[in-house]
Enzyme design. Structure first.
Site, PDB file in Angstrom:
ATOM      1  N   GLU A   1      -2.850 -16.564 -10.683  1.00  0.00           N
ATOM      2  CA  GLU A   1      -2.891 -16.439 -12.346  1.00  0.00           C
ATOM      3  C   GLU A   1      -1.799 -15.420 -13.036  1.00  0.00           C
ATOM      4  O   GLU A   1      -0.690 -15.431 -12.839  1.00  0.00           O
ATOM      5  CB  GLU A   1      -3.804 -15.474 -12.466  1.00  0.00           C
ATOM      6  CG  GLU A   1      -5.606 -16.313 -12.085  1.00  0.00           C
ATOM      7  CD  GLU A   1      -6.720 -15.776 -11.088  1.00  0.00           C
ATOM      8  OE1 GLU A   1      -7.573 -16.495 -11.201  1.00  0.00           O
ATOM      9  OE2 GLU A   1      -6.772 -14.482 -10.850  1.00  0.00           O
TER      10      GLU A   1
ATOM     11  N   CYS B   1       1.813 -10.838 -16.831  1.00  0.00           N
ATOM     12  CA  CYS B   1       2.010 -10.324 -16.314  1.00  0.00           C
ATOM     13  C   CYS B   1       1.763 -11.687 -15.167  1.00  0.00           C
ATOM     14  O   CYS B   1       1.284 -12.546 -15.489  1.00  0.00           O
ATOM     15  CB  CYS B   1       0.837  -9.515 -15.336  1.00  0.00           C
ATOM     16  SG  CYS B   1       0.592  -8.627 -14.209  1.00  0.00           S
TER      17      CYS B   1
ATOM     18  N   CYS C   1      -1.733 -13.880  -0.965  1.00  0.00           N
ATOM     19  CA  CYS C   1       0.167 -12.555  -0.934  1.00  0.00           C
ATOM     20  C   CYS C   1       0.105 -12.822   0.687  1.00  0.00           C
ATOM     21  O   CYS C   1      -0.709 -12.089   1.366  1.00  0.00           O
ATOM     22  CB  CYS C   1      -0.381 -11.502  -1.436  1.00  0.00           C
ATOM     23  SG  CYS C   1       0.982 -10.277  -1.434  1.00  0.00           S
TER      24      CYS C   1
ATOM     25  N   CYS D   1      -3.309  -5.110   1.450  1.00  0.00           N
ATOM     26  CA  CYS D   1      -3.452  -3.430   0.556  1.00  0.00           C
ATOM     27  C   CYS D   1      -4.957  -3.624   0.799  1.00  0.00           C
ATOM     28  O   CYS D   1      -4.806  -4.513   0.035  1.00  0.00           O
ATOM     29  CB  CYS D   1      -3.004  -3.559  -1.000  1.00  0.00           C
ATOM     30  SG  CYS D   1      -1.432  -3.470  -0.992  1.00  0.00           S
TER      31      CYS D   1
ATOM     32  N   CYS E   1      -6.514  -4.527  -2.953  1.00  0.00           N
ATOM     33  CA  CYS E   1      -6.421  -5.372  -4.144  1.00  0.00           C
ATOM     34  C   CYS E   1      -6.937  -6.305  -3.892  1.00  0.00           C
ATOM     35  O   CYS E   1      -7.247  -7.483  -2.458  1.00  0.00           O
ATOM     36  CB  CYS E   1      -4.404  -5.849  -3.589  1.00  0.00           C
ATOM     37  SG  CYS E   1      -4.292  -6.954  -4.786  1.00  0.00           S
TER      38      CYS E   1
ATOM     39  N   GLY F   1       0.716 -11.845  -5.656  1.00  0.00           N
ATOM     40  CA  GLY F   1       2.624 -11.941  -4.241  1.00  0.00           C
ATOM     41  C   GLY F   1       2.962 -10.593  -4.743  1.00  0.00           C
ATOM     42  O   GLY F   1       2.924  -9.481  -5.269  1.00  0.00           O
ATOM     43  N   GLU F   2       3.689 -10.299  -3.305  1.00  0.00           N
ATOM     44  CA  GLU F   2       5.107  -9.541  -3.868  1.00  0.00           C
ATOM     45  C   GLU F   2       6.531 -10.289  -3.495  1.00  0.00           C
ATOM     46  O   GLU F   2       6.853 -11.108  -3.098  1.00  0.00           O
ATOM     47  CB  GLU F   2       4.925  -9.210  -2.586  1.00  0.00           C
ATOM     48  CG  GLU F   2       5.870  -8.429  -2.052  1.00  0.00           C
ATOM     49  CD  GLU F   2       6.470  -6.978  -2.501  1.00  0.00           C
ATOM     50  OE1 GLU F   2       5.111  -6.701  -2.931  1.00  0.00           O
ATOM     51  OE2 GLU F   2       7.420  -6.552  -3.091  1.00  0.00           O
TER      52      GLU F   2
ATOM     53  N   SER G   1       4.255   0.538  -5.899  1.00  0.00           N
ATOM     54  CA  SER G   1       3.229   0.847  -5.929  1.00  0.00           C
ATOM     55  C   SER G   1       2.395   1.647  -4.461  1.00  0.00           C
ATOM     56  O   SER G   1       3.236   1.665  -3.675  1.00  0.00           O
ATOM     57  CB  SER G   1       2.128  -0.561  -5.348  1.00  0.00           C
ATOM     58  OG  SER G   1       2.858  -1.639  -6.960  1.00  0.00           O
ATOM     59  N   LEU G   2       3.065   2.781  -5.512  1.00  0.00           N
ATOM     60  CA  LEU G   2       3.264   4.297  -3.960  1.00  0.00           C
ATOM     61  C   LEU G   2       1.580   3.963  -3.377  1.00  0.00           C
ATOM     62  O   LEU G   2       1.832   4.190  -2.361  1.00  0.00           O
ATOM     63  CB  LEU G   2       3.886   5.443  -4.510  1.00  0.00           C
ATOM     64  CG  LEU G   2       4.353   5.810  -3.268  1.00  0.00           C
ATOM     65  CD1 LEU G   2       5.433   5.632  -2.398  1.00  0.00           C
ATOM     66  CD2 LEU G   2       5.300   7.067  -4.044  1.00  0.00           C
ATOM     67  N   HIS G   3       0.444   4.755  -4.547  1.00  0.00           N
ATOM     68  CA  HIS G   3      -0.614   5.002  -4.499  1.00  0.00           C
ATOM     69  C   HIS G   3      -0.539   6.567  -3.227  1.00  0.00           C
ATOM     70  O   HIS G   3      -1.645   7.185  -2.886  1.00  0.00           O
ATOM     71  CB  HIS G   3      -1.367   3.948  -3.528  1.00  0.00           C
ATOM     72  CG  HIS G   3      -0.999   2.783  -4.330  1.00  0.00           C
ATOM     73  ND1 HIS G   3      -1.296   3.074  -6.169  1.00  0.00           N
ATOM     74  CD2 HIS G   3      -0.895   1.551  -4.083  1.00  0.00           C
ATOM     75  CE1 HIS G   3      -1.449   1.762  -6.704  1.00  0.00           C
ATOM     76  NE2 HIS G   3      -1.107   0.914  -5.817  1.00  0.00           N
TER      77      HIS G   3
ATOM     78  N   CYS H   1      -5.129  -4.779 -13.315  1.00  0.00           N
ATOM     79  CA  CYS H   1      -4.126  -5.178 -11.889  1.00  0.00           C
ATOM     80  C   CYS H   1      -5.212  -5.280 -10.444  1.00  0.00           C
ATOM     81  O   CYS H   1      -6.549  -4.496 -10.442  1.00  0.00           O
ATOM     82  CB  CYS H   1      -4.173  -3.752 -11.498  1.00  0.00           C
ATOM     83  SG  CYS H   1      -2.402  -3.452 -12.969  1.00  0.00           S
TER      84      CYS H   1
END
Ligand code: SAH
Length: 380
Positions: free
Chosen positions: A128, A141, A148, A152, A155, A199-200, A254-256, A373
């Site tokens: 997507e 985006c 992935c 996480c 996600c 994905g990363e 992407s820390l979080h 997101c």
């Protein structure tokens, strides 16, 4: 020699069998399989290789330039689109190559103007991509992998198995599709690109770099790399490699959470790539590129909404110039994660600002079509 002869004899048997009407299926497969000629994806060729192909086939090298232009600048979908080539030349390309272009399978439009494309790849897998319009920009985006491999917990994409990496042209095509939609529905070209889809990106580094090269090249879309953000969960080795490669696009992490214990609970791969390693790689990145880093950060109820969480983030931000984007949580589950109360967000904002760290609080777009997101999960 022996191999060649047996190949030739196999070939002639194959033709004989193909010409027989009452062919035994099993026999057919036996001879047919090793003989299958798989056409190559023409967009895996460099311009130089395309030029060589034409010279080898008795034509002029510049024909390669023409085809290259059709493939990348004009985003041709078939050899028949290449109208300044003769019919024979188009047929020769058809005989040797395929264009594995993507197809927009379904397009959904949100009330707020956001568009989500479900994109079908040549092997029928789906990824997507999203168009996010604001007053001043239209952002694409895009996805970098099918599924992935990271895990996480918050996600939706993480629940899909990683099937494969996207090729450079599959990434490029997503951008072209969104650029077209932007012109059609919003009367302006695409202005920005974020690698925040499925994905990363740093686990498909080479292809992402090749796609960005094409997007920024004048032979592609000619976009400025400063308008491109690659977002990563934080793969230290690859962040250093990017710095060594002197890339010109922007980096988001992407820390979080800036506390290992907490981060490992919500992003389990943090156990393999702990914050100290990430921090070291980010300092290296800044020293080499002088580009500040954006941290993507969601604040959840009971997970990272306390003062100690903010203090850890402030400390983390001090290692290299950075900015914090607090993003809204887009629920994907049955309530394990909940968006923090507005007091917690306010506290983050106040403490970060008091420490001279730029902070923005961002609202999600396209939630009604699962385009925000972390919501990309091939549901449509
Ligand atoms: N793997 C990359 C890019 C894909 S995720 C990365 O991790 O950065 C894109 C962004 O969406 C990341 O910042 C990610 O942490 C965030 N995200 C994932 N799930 C989310 C959710 N449910 N709500 C809000 N943001 C989410």
């Amino acid at each position: 020699m022996f191999a060649k002869n047996s190949l030739e004899s196999n070939l002639s048997k194959h033709h004989k069998i193909l010409n027989q009407k009452s062919v035994n299926r099993k026999t057919f497969h036996y001879f047919c399989k090793p003989m299958e000629i798989k056409k190559k994806d023409i967009r895996a060729l460099t311009k130089e290789q395309l030029r060589e192909f034409f010279v080898k086939n008795g034509d002029k090298a510049f024909r390669g330039n023409q085809v290259y232009e059709w493939l990348w600048q004009k985003a041709a979908y078939s050899f028949d689109d290449m109208t300044n080539l003769s019919k024979d030349t188009r047929q020769m390309l058809e005989d040797n190559y395929v264009i594995n272009n993507i197809k927009v399978d379904t397009m959904q439009r949100s009330n707020d103007g956001t568009i989500k494309n479900a994109v079908r790849l040549h092997d029928n897998l789906i990824v997507e991509s999203v168009l996010i319009p604001t007053k001043t920009r239209t952002t694409a985006c895009v996805s970098s992998q099918v599924g992935c491999s990271l895990d996480c917990k918050f996600c939706a994409t993480a629940r899909l198995k990683r099937m494969r990496n996207l090729n450079p042209d599959e990434i490029y095509d997503q951008v072209v599709a969104i650029d077209n939609e932007s012109r059609l529905y919003h009367n302006r070209p695409l202005s920005n690109i974020v690698f925040m889809g499925m994905g990363e990106p740093l686990m498909n580094y080479n292809n992402v770099i090749k796609a960005i090269d094409k997007i920024t090249s004048n032979e592609g879309l000619g976009m400025s790399p400063k308008r491109i953000v690659v977002s990563t969960s934080g793969v230290p080795k690859m962040i250093k490699k990017m710095a060594d490669d002197n890339v010109k696009f922007k980096l988001a992490v992407s820390l979080h959470s800036a506390i290992d214990e907490v981060r490992t609970t919500i992003m389990p791969f943090n156990a393999t790539f702990p914050l100290a390693d990430l921090r070291e790689a980010l300092v290296y990145w800044y020293e080499k590129t002088r580009n500040r880093i954006t941290y993507e950060y969601v604040v959840w109820n009971g997970i990272n909404d306390k003062r100690k969480d903010v203090d850890a983030l402030v400390q983390f931000c001090k290692f290299a110039p950075s900015k914090v984007n607090i993003i809204e949580y887009n629920p994907i589950d049955d309530g394990e994660f909940q968006q923090a109360k507005s007091e917690a967000i306010d506290m983050y904002q106040k403490v970060l600002e008091a420490n001279n760290i730029t902070v923005t609080v961002r609202r999600s777009r396209g939630k009604d079509i699962d385009a925000a997101c972390g919501q990309l999960a091939n549901k449509s």
